[in-house]
Design an enzyme around this catalytic site. Structure first.
Site, mmCIF file in Angstrom:
data_model
loop_
_atom_site.group_PDB
_atom_site.id
_atom_site.type_symbol
_atom_site.label_atom_id
_atom_site.label_comp_id
_atom_site.label_asym_id
_atom_site.label_seq_id
_atom_site.Cartn_x
_atom_site.Cartn_y
_atom_site.Cartn_z
ATOM 1 N N HIS B 160 0.803 -1.226 0.000
ATOM 2 C CA HIS B 160 0.000 0.000 0.000
ATOM 3 C C HIS B 160 0.842 1.286 0.000
ATOM 4 O O HIS B 160 0.308 2.395 0.032
ATOM 5 C CB HIS B 160 -0.927 -0.032 1.234
ATOM 6 C CG HIS B 160 -2.122 0.855 1.143
ATOM 7 N ND1 HIS B 160 -2.330 1.917 1.993
ATOM 8 C CD2 HIS B 160 -3.171 0.858 0.287
ATOM 9 C CE1 HIS B 160 -3.465 2.519 1.670
ATOM 10 N NE2 HIS B 160 -3.999 1.904 0.650
ATOM 11 N N LYS B 162 3.078 4.425 -1.268
ATOM 12 C CA LYS B 162 2.975 5.294 -2.454
ATOM 13 C C LYS B 162 4.184 6.212 -2.400
ATOM 14 O O LYS B 162 4.049 7.397 -2.070
ATOM 15 C CB LYS B 162 1.710 6.167 -2.402
ATOM 16 C CG LYS B 162 0.403 5.426 -2.160
ATOM 17 C CD LYS B 162 -0.161 5.743 -0.804
ATOM 18 C CE LYS B 162 -1.515 5.134 -0.512
ATOM 19 N NZ LYS B 162 -1.925 3.961 -1.196
ATOM 20 N N ASP B 167 17.115 9.532 -7.628
ATOM 21 C CA ASP B 167 18.593 9.621 -7.543
ATOM 22 C C ASP B 167 19.111 9.357 -6.133
ATOM 23 O O ASP B 167 20.147 9.907 -5.734
ATOM 24 C CB ASP B 167 19.072 10.999 -8.033
ATOM 25 C CG ASP B 167 18.994 11.113 -9.545
ATOM 26 O OD1 ASP B 167 18.880 10.068 -10.218
ATOM 27 O OD2 ASP B 167 19.030 12.247 -10.051
#
EC number: 3.1.4.-
Lengths: 228, 228
Positions: B160, B162, B167
């Site tokens: 779940h 996000k 870099d």
């Protein structure tokens, strides 16, 4: 006599100059001391799923009978720290205010923590999503029944935030919905940040939504939504 | 003669002492100058829903024909900044690596940005949730087809998270699933943070999950899940 006067003048000049020279260092040292005394701002990252641990000691209301699960609880669950217990601690630190802006809220432990804070006189305000208020085991009805103000959307988009603001000083935010499913089974993250700028921005967002979801502004009955 | 010698000594002492006195201030000034020259670490908070704006200029591949939508695109959408364009900019800044750990990914603009980075030689790795890979308009199949490595869970909990790491320097995280529904309709937040400690912790989480979701370790075919 004249020579003596020049000797005194030279010594005095050196003394004065040395004293002036030391001044910045002394000030610097004093300032560094003050900085060290200040507690560093709180920063914590919690990852889920959380180990299932006993959180009864944390959630004991002050007035409850000592026959309830005490600090030295002997239930079969582990009694160490977990991501959930750390999240509970961060919330239970509230002394004046707690803003909650939560898509889904069905965790009984987190629900008890919020009710405890309400009982202690902390001003709790909750914003949630109207479609998830009726989730299995939803805490929203219980919070409303306890006298806590809850506001929700009435539009087709989701109120998908998952953040809390403790005493207008600490921001708690991440991917975690406050459900047992998410806490125990999902990969999730929660940031706990004592950060003036982030708190200000999220508090502004909270107040914007709080005002927009003012129940005197209801225009229609919530309708079914389509996709996530 | 003796008096003259003492006068010289006094003046020299004062001169030396004054020079020593000035030293910390000069050092302080030099240090402050160096600090000012360093760019402050990036910190940005994006709130959604995002205004719908034209993002074609951002997503133009270097080799594309100039007949495509140019920097001075005349389509009917507004061409200013929006939360989505800011998120795209933060991603498109990648030069070496991009880690994506996303529950749901169906936004065509964000999909194009990730494909552009892959074409530019940025090492892109994607972790996602197996149940949401087949979402309407999912970008996951397109990314795999383009040769980008994607790994997913095979258990009952949701992946779940996000978040994205650009870099190995900038963490992008929040409540936002990368879907058009979420971008255009939901209340969401995204933090963009150039923060060594947070990047380290989220990169460790990414590598843990990346290794755990290693496709050589598949044990069973994904099954239906129950609740959110």
């Amino acid at each position: 006599m004249e020579r003596f006067r020049w000797q005194v003048a030279a010594v005095a000049a050196v003394g004065l100059a040395l004293a002036l020279e030391a001044l910045p260092s002394v000030l610097c040292w004093l300032r560094a001391g003050r900085r060290q005394q200040q507690r560093p701002p709180r920063r914590q990252v919690l990852f889920f799923p959380s180990q299932v641990t006993c959180t009864e000691a944390l959630l004991q209301a002050p007035g409850e009978a000592p026959s309830g699960p005490p600090a030295g609880c002997r239930c079969s669950l582990p009694h160490g720290e977990s991501s959930l217990s750390r999240l509970l601690r961060a919330l239970l630190a509230a002394r004046a205010s707690l803003e909650l802006c939560l898509f889904a809220f069905s965790s009984p432990q987190l629900g008890r923590a919020v009710q405890l804070l309400h009982q202690r006189g902390v001003r709790v305000r909750v914003i949630t999503d109207c479609d998830y208020m009726a989730l299995n085991g939803s805490q929203i009805g219980l919070l409303r029944k306890a006298g806590i103000q809850v506001r929700h959307d009435q539009d087709l988009g989701y109120m998908h935030h998952k953040f809390a603001i403790v005493d207008k000083k600490v921001l708690i935010t991440g991917s975690l919905n406050w459900t047992t499913q998410a806490i125990q089974n999902n990969r999730e993250n929660v940031l706990i940040m004592e950060d003036e700028e982030y708190v200000r921005l999220f508090l502004e967002e909270f107040e914007r939504i709080w005002e927009e979801f003012n129940p005197t502004k209801y225009t229609f009955f919530p309708q079914k939504k389509r996709s996530h």
